[in-house]
Scaffold this active site. Structure first.
Site, PDB file in Angstrom:
ATOM      1  N   ASP A  31     -13.811 -16.348  -8.798  1.00 39.01           N
ATOM      2  CA  ASP A  31     -13.505 -15.063  -9.425  1.00 39.01           C
ATOM      3  C   ASP A  31     -13.908 -15.145 -10.892  1.00 39.01           C
ATOM      4  OD1 ASP A  31     -11.355 -12.662  -8.338  1.00 39.01           O
ATOM      5  OD2 ASP A  31     -11.924 -12.652 -10.454  1.00 39.01           O
ATOM      6  N   GLU A 152     -14.106  -5.341   6.137  1.00 39.56           N
ATOM      7  CA  GLU A 152     -12.736  -5.828   6.331  1.00 39.56           C
ATOM      8  C   GLU A 152     -11.842  -4.680   6.801  1.00 39.56           C
ATOM      9  OE1 GLU A 152     -11.339  -9.023   6.115  1.00 39.56           O
ATOM     10  OE2 GLU A 152      -9.893  -7.744   7.135  1.00 39.56           O
ATOM     11  N   PHE A 153     -10.979  -4.981   7.764  1.00 36.52           N
ATOM     12  CA  PHE A 153     -10.079  -3.928   8.285  1.00 36.52           C
ATOM     13  C   PHE A 153      -8.605  -4.279   8.098  1.00 36.52           C
ATOM     14  CE2 PHE A 153     -14.060  -3.645  10.630  1.00 36.52           C
ATOM     15  CZ  PHE A 153     -14.377  -2.303  10.467  1.00 36.52           C
ATOM     16  N   ARG A 155      -4.760  -4.699   6.882  1.00 32.09           N
ATOM     17  CA  ARG A 155      -3.820  -3.778   6.239  1.00 32.09           C
ATOM     18  C   ARG A 155      -3.105  -4.553   5.156  1.00 32.09           C
ATOM     19  NH1 ARG A 155      -0.026  -3.097  11.036  1.00 32.09           N
ATOM     20  NH2 ARG A 155      -0.661  -5.264  11.164  1.00 32.09           N
ATOM     21  N   ASN A 211     -11.730   4.432   8.218  1.00 28.79           N
ATOM     22  CA  ASN A 211     -10.738   4.784   7.196  1.00 28.79           C
ATOM     23  C   ASN A 211     -10.589   6.300   7.050  1.00 28.79           C
ATOM     24  OD1 ASN A 211      -9.913   2.251   6.668  1.00 28.79           O
ATOM     25  ND2 ASN A 211     -10.613   2.152   4.558  1.00 28.79           N
ATOM     26  N   CYS A 263      -7.601   1.990  -0.731  1.00 30.13           N
ATOM     27  CA  CYS A 263      -8.699   2.227   0.220  1.00 30.13           C
ATOM     28  C   CYS A 263      -8.870   3.687   0.647  1.00 30.13           C
ATOM     29  CB  CYS A 263      -8.504   1.362   1.458  1.00 30.13           C
ATOM     30  SG  CYS A 263      -8.772  -0.375   1.114  1.00 30.13           S
ATOM     31  N   ARG A 330      -2.140   0.576  -6.830  1.00 27.18           N
ATOM     32  CA  ARG A 330      -3.342   1.386  -7.048  1.00 27.18           C
ATOM     33  C   ARG A 330      -3.292   2.631  -6.170  1.00 27.18           C
ATOM     34  NH1 ARG A 330      -7.905  -3.092  -6.038  1.00 27.18           N
ATOM     35  NH2 ARG A 330      -6.367  -3.696  -4.481  1.00 27.18           N
TER      36      ARG A 330
END
Ligand code: NAD
Length: 433
Positions: A31, A152-153, A155, A211, A263, A330
């Site tokens: 990162d 990516e899915f 949760r 989504n 998302c 967010r």
């Protein structure tokens, strides 16, 4: 065992890196945020996800996962580089802002060494795989690589669970060589996941299509809740009755204050933008985006209407994260509702079990932060529940009734039993019941 480099240690990158380390691969997470990397290198977790901390500690101590602020060595050694940096909405056009992806790709391109799969896990506009391929070729003409779309899915709040039990893994690539690497990546999984290999552009589309569909499903039940309120039906019974139909299914039929998070809002806006750019009418998504925003304002006005005429009103807000199980604020509905509430002359005390630190970055000193839910409801004229934390289901209503100034609850998540609430002398408003 593969050498994996994960770029970006956020809500997707960190659980992904930890998950692949747990099943036996060697992972280096990179990162550019040196504070995050220093924290992770000293064994500290940088975000809240159920079960992640223990798994991280275990794999870190076993040397299966490492952290670095530099890509060079990790990319050189990697069989697969997984890009999981943010793609936030562009402030003006609302398309996906690709600056973090482009910066990451420009940097990683120079270090590719030997055949490497570059897997894009970030949610990116359709056609991004082609662009990235071109960028890498330009930067490093001799590099031997394939760019794969691997959306990516997971949760948030269930990231660890979802890593080990994915409904499906979608892999967008025409390259047989890349598919073999992906197969090796998932080989050690305890339950072999359902891997769907598709064209790269189909894979990129699947993420936005999924989504957007889920956001529409949430909005549908929210509108149905409005209808139930008018006609005296109970939306929870309606949702149950609908969900028992296999064609509909029970999930994402929980009425609430509108969808939020990092998302759905941005991905629906990006989908609408891409449709407009391709001259395709997607009025359903456009409407849902608009109405979902209106809904949060409506929730704020529902809370305010309860305290109309009260002098120096105090609102207690329970829940700040966009959903339970995460500290992520967010695009949280709570933040938008608070924004609207704060345009009025009210004082607000807030409490959240995990998200106070992140909420402080957004709300600053505009609200008072309480250390627990009972402290938050002290002297309140209305208690508003905005996140579906289990803790709030156990609110001791008898005790709360002795603390508040006026007994009003607006339960935007339908967490409480209306009968119990009323028995303790509160006026109660849920959603759609
Ligand atoms: P995030 O903001 O939590 O994390 C992104 C990380 O990337 C940050 O730590 C940032 O410092 C780092 N980063 C940015 N540029 C970098 C660079 N050039 N080099 C190295 N590191 C860099 O984001 P997130 O929520 O994990 O989302 C990542 C992607 O996954 C987004 O595209 C998102 O849409 C998608 N996604 C998110 C979720 C979710 O639930 N959060 C679910 C599915 C897909």
């Amino acid at each position: 065992m593969l050498n994996i480099c994960v770029i970006g240690t956020g809500y997707v990158g960190l659980p992904t890196g930890v998950g692949f380390a747990e099943i036996g691969h060697h992972v280096v997470c990179v990162d550019k945020d040196v504070n995050k990397i220093h924290a992770l290198q000293s064994g500290q977790i940088t975000l809240y996800e159920d079960g992640l901390e223990d798994l991280l500690k275990k794999n870190f101590e076993a040397g299966k996962i490492q952290f670095s602020d530099s890509m060079s060595e990790a990319v050189q050694k990697a069989d697969i580089v997984i890009v999981a940096v943010g793609t936030p909405p562009h402030p003006v056009t609302h398309e996906a802002d690709m600056q973090y992806i482009h910066a990451a790709v420009q940097e990683l391109a120079q270090y590719l060494d030997g055949y490497t799969v570059v897997a894009i896990k970030s949610t990116v506009p359709v056609g991004t795989g082609d662009d990235i391929e071109g960028m890498i070729r330009e930067k490093n003409p001799t590099a031997d690589f394939d760019v794969v779309s691997m959306p990516e899915f997971l949760r948030e709040g269930f990231a660890v669970h979802d890593f080990f039990h994915p409904d499906r893994i979608v892999v967008g690539s025409d390259s047989e060589r890349a598919r073999l690497v992906v197969q090796k990546l998932y080989e050690p999984f305890p339950e072999h996941p359902n891997i769907l290999y598709v064209k790269r552009r189909s894979s990129e589309t699947i993420k936005y299509a999924s989504n957007s569909f889920l956001a529409i499903k949430i909005h549908y039940i929210n509108e149905m809740a409005n209808f139930c309120e008018k006609v005296g039906a109970d939306v929870l019974e309606v949702a149950k009755g609908m969900g028992l139909d296999n064609r509909i299914g029970p999930r994402f039929l929980n009425p609430g204050p509108g969808f939020g998070g990092s998302c759905f809002p941005k991905d629906t806006m990006a989908m609408a933008y891409m449709a407009r750019m391709n001259d395709v009418m997607m009025t359903l998504i456009e409407d849902v985006i608009k109405e979902n925003s209106v809904r949060k304002k409506q929730m704020a006005h529902r809370i305010l209407s309860v305290i109309q005429g009260v002098e120096n009103p105090k609102i207690a807000v329970l829940g700040l994260a966009f959903k339970n199980g995460t500290d992520d604020c967010r695009e949280s509905p709570a933040m938008e509702i608070l924004d609207e509430l704060l345009t009025n002359d009210v004082s607000i005390t807030v409490y959240d079990p995990k998200a106070i630190d992140n909420a402080k970055k957004i709300l600053g000193d505009k609200v008072v932060y309480a250390p627990d839910m009972y402290d938050a409801v002290k002297d309140a004229d209305v208690v508003a529940i905005l996140t579906e934390w289990d803790e709030f289901k156990n609110l001791d209503l008898k005790h709360a009734a002795t603390l508040v100034r006026h007994k009003n609850i607006v339960d935007c998540r339908n967490l409480l039993n209306p009968k119990d609430v009323k028995e303790n002398g509160f006026e109660y408003q849920g959603i759609g019941r």
